[in-house]
Design a protein around this motif. Structure first.
Motif, PDB file in Angstrom:
ATOM      1  N   GLN B   6       0.855  -1.194   0.000  1.00 49.76           N
ATOM      2  CA  GLN B   6       0.000   0.000   0.000  1.00 49.76           C
ATOM      3  C   GLN B   6       0.891   1.244   0.000  1.00 49.76           C
ATOM      4  O   GLN B   6       1.874   1.324   0.729  1.00 49.76           O
ATOM      5  CB  GLN B   6      -0.921   0.038   1.226  1.00 49.76           C
ATOM      6  N   CYS B  23      -3.021   0.315  -3.907  1.00 47.41           N
ATOM      7  CA  CYS B  23      -2.816  -1.014  -3.339  1.00 47.41           C
ATOM      8  C   CYS B  23      -2.424  -1.990  -4.438  1.00 47.41           C
ATOM      9  O   CYS B  23      -3.069  -2.027  -5.492  1.00 47.41           O
ATOM     10  CB  CYS B  23      -4.105  -1.480  -2.659  1.00 47.41           C
ATOM     11  N   TRP B  34     -11.268  -3.085   0.505  1.00 42.10           N
ATOM     12  CA  TRP B  34     -10.845  -1.861   1.193  1.00 42.10           C
ATOM     13  C   TRP B  34     -11.658  -1.727   2.472  1.00 42.10           C
ATOM     14  O   TRP B  34     -12.887  -1.863   2.464  1.00 42.10           O
ATOM     15  CB  TRP B  34     -11.087  -0.620   0.330  1.00 42.10           C
ATOM     16  N   TYR B  35     -10.922  -1.450   3.568  1.00 40.49           N
ATOM     17  CA  TYR B  35     -11.543  -1.211   4.866  1.00 40.49           C
ATOM     18  C   TYR B  35     -11.030   0.117   5.405  1.00 40.49           C
ATOM     19  O   TYR B  35      -9.922   0.552   5.116  1.00 40.49           O
ATOM     20  CB  TYR B  35     -11.154  -2.295   5.875  1.00 40.49           C
ATOM     21  N   GLN B  36     -11.835   0.702   6.268  1.00 43.52           N
ATOM     22  CA  GLN B  36     -11.436   1.888   7.011  1.00 43.52           C
ATOM     23  C   GLN B  36     -11.367   1.497   8.493  1.00 43.52           C
ATOM     24  O   GLN B  36     -12.322   0.943   9.031  1.00 43.52           O
ATOM     25  CB  GLN B  36     -12.480   2.988   6.819  1.00 43.52           C
ATOM     26  N   ASN B  48     -15.281  -4.045  -2.396  1.00 42.80           N
ATOM     27  CA  ASN B  48     -14.370  -5.097  -2.837  1.00 42.80           C
ATOM     28  C   ASN B  48     -14.542  -5.354  -4.325  1.00 42.80           C
ATOM     29  O   ASN B  48     -15.574  -5.032  -4.916  1.00 42.80           O
ATOM     30  CB  ASN B  48     -14.505  -6.378  -2.008  1.00 42.80           C
ATOM     31  N   THR B  61     -19.526   4.645   0.201  1.00 46.72           N
ATOM     32  CA  THR B  61     -18.552   4.596  -0.879  1.00 46.72           C
ATOM     33  C   THR B  61     -19.108   5.184  -2.163  1.00 46.72           C
ATOM     34  O   THR B  61     -18.378   5.721  -2.980  1.00 46.72           O
ATOM     35  CB  THR B  61     -18.111   3.146  -1.117  1.00 46.72           C
ATOM     36  N   ALA B  67     -13.378   3.933  -6.220  1.00 40.45           N
ATOM     37  CA  ALA B  67     -12.300   2.955  -6.213  1.00 40.45           C
ATOM     38  C   ALA B  67     -12.295   2.221  -7.538  1.00 40.45           C
ATOM     39  O   ALA B  67     -13.328   2.112  -8.213  1.00 40.45           O
ATOM     40  CB  ALA B  67     -12.474   1.971  -5.054  1.00 40.45           C
ATOM     41  N   LEU B  77      -8.049   3.805  -4.174  1.00 42.12           N
ATOM     42  CA  LEU B  77      -9.211   4.321  -3.454  1.00 42.12           C
ATOM     43  C   LEU B  77      -9.030   5.829  -3.386  1.00 42.12           C
ATOM     44  O   LEU B  77      -7.955   6.311  -2.987  1.00 42.12           O
ATOM     45  CB  LEU B  77      -9.281   3.741  -2.039  1.00 42.12           C
ATOM     46  N   TYR B  90      -6.549   3.347   6.253  1.00 39.23           N
ATOM     47  CA  TYR B  90      -7.244   2.671   5.150  1.00 39.23           C
ATOM     48  C   TYR B  90      -6.470   1.409   4.795  1.00 39.23           C
ATOM     49  O   TYR B  90      -5.310   1.467   4.405  1.00 39.23           O
ATOM     50  CB  TYR B  90      -7.405   3.604   3.958  1.00 39.23           C
ATOM     51  N   CYS B  92      -6.053  -2.199   2.782  1.00 45.23           N
ATOM     52  CA  CYS B  92      -6.354  -2.994   1.598  1.00 45.23           C
ATOM     53  C   CYS B  92      -6.056  -4.444   1.961  1.00 45.23           C
ATOM     54  O   CYS B  92      -5.057  -4.744   2.632  1.00 45.23           O
ATOM     55  CB  CYS B  92      -5.477  -2.536   0.442  1.00 45.23           C
TER      56      CYS B  92
END
Lengths: 111, 113
Positions: B6, B23, B34-36, B48, B61, B67, B77, B90, B92
């Motif tokens: 990343q 990523c 992708w997560y936060q 995703n 999103t 993304a 993203l 963030y 990945c």
């Protein structure tokens, strides 16, 4: 609404002791439970996981105990080492893609 | 050890500015998540992909976040107009398939001033 709960928020043990990290969940459709270890400044790393058909999973010093009836599981770290100091996340998943994470337990192992 | 890459590791933006992070999934992994992760360690799934196609995404999103995962290029993203509440790590993650183990990268820590 928190679907995966972890306790305690933080835990301190002495080197060589067993650390016990607890997790509970609400959704009975969860059938896969990974535990992640996260060090400061890094992403979470998969440590060990268990499927709901099992009640125990062991990998070296790390053991998951799973109680499906009570919707509880725990991660036992035996012979804790200072290098185990990290935040541990219990997570849960159904058959789908979505992984639900708990809020973590911060473990400190004192030498 | 995960080999998800990343960049950048740290990103500082003013409110209203664009923020873009990239990523590179682990080799051979066609699925990217992708997560936060906020300061309270709460994880929020964002979106995703499988190869270049979006599989699932949350409502948030669809508004300010975009993304993509183009072929032969890093996934990205982007936050179109950053807000203070977007400050977070963030993450990945990639996997062999949508329901398989997810392997995380080190994250991009975004700070919105």
């Amino acid at each position: 609404q928190q679907q995966v709960r972890q306790s305690p928020q933080s835990l301190t043990v002495w080197e060589g002791e067993t650390a016990i990290l607890n997790c509970s969940y609400e959704d009975s459709t969860f059938n896969y439970f990974p535990w992640y270890q996260q060090f400061p400044g890094e992403g979470p790393a998969l440590l060990i996981s268990i499927r709901s058909v099992s009640d125990k999973k062991e990998d070296g010093r790390f053991t998951i105990f799973f109680n499906k009836r009570e919707k509880k599981l725990s991660l036992h770290i035996t012979d804790s080492q200072p290098g185990d100091s990290a935040t541990y996340f219990c997570a849960a998943r159904t058959g789908g893609y979505k992984v639900v994470f708990g809020s973590g337990t911060r473990l400190l192992v004192s030498p | 050890n995960s080999k998800v890459i990343q960049t950048p590791r740290y990103l500082v933006k003013g409110q209203g500015q664009k923020a873009k992070m990239r990523c590179i999934p682990e080799k051979g992994h066609p699925v990217v998540f992708w997560y936060q992760q906020n300061k309270n360690n709460e994880f929020k799934f964002l979106i995703n992909f499988q190869n270049q196609e979006v599989l699932q995404q949350i409502d948030m999103t669809e508004k300010r976040f975009s993304a993509e995962c183009p072929s032969n290029s890093p996934c990205s993203l982007e936050i179109q107009s950053s807000e203070a509440g977007d400050s977070a790590l963030y993450l990945c993650a990639s996997s062999l398939e949508n329901y398989a183990e997810q392997f995380f990268g080190p994250g991009t820590r975004l700070t919105v001033l």
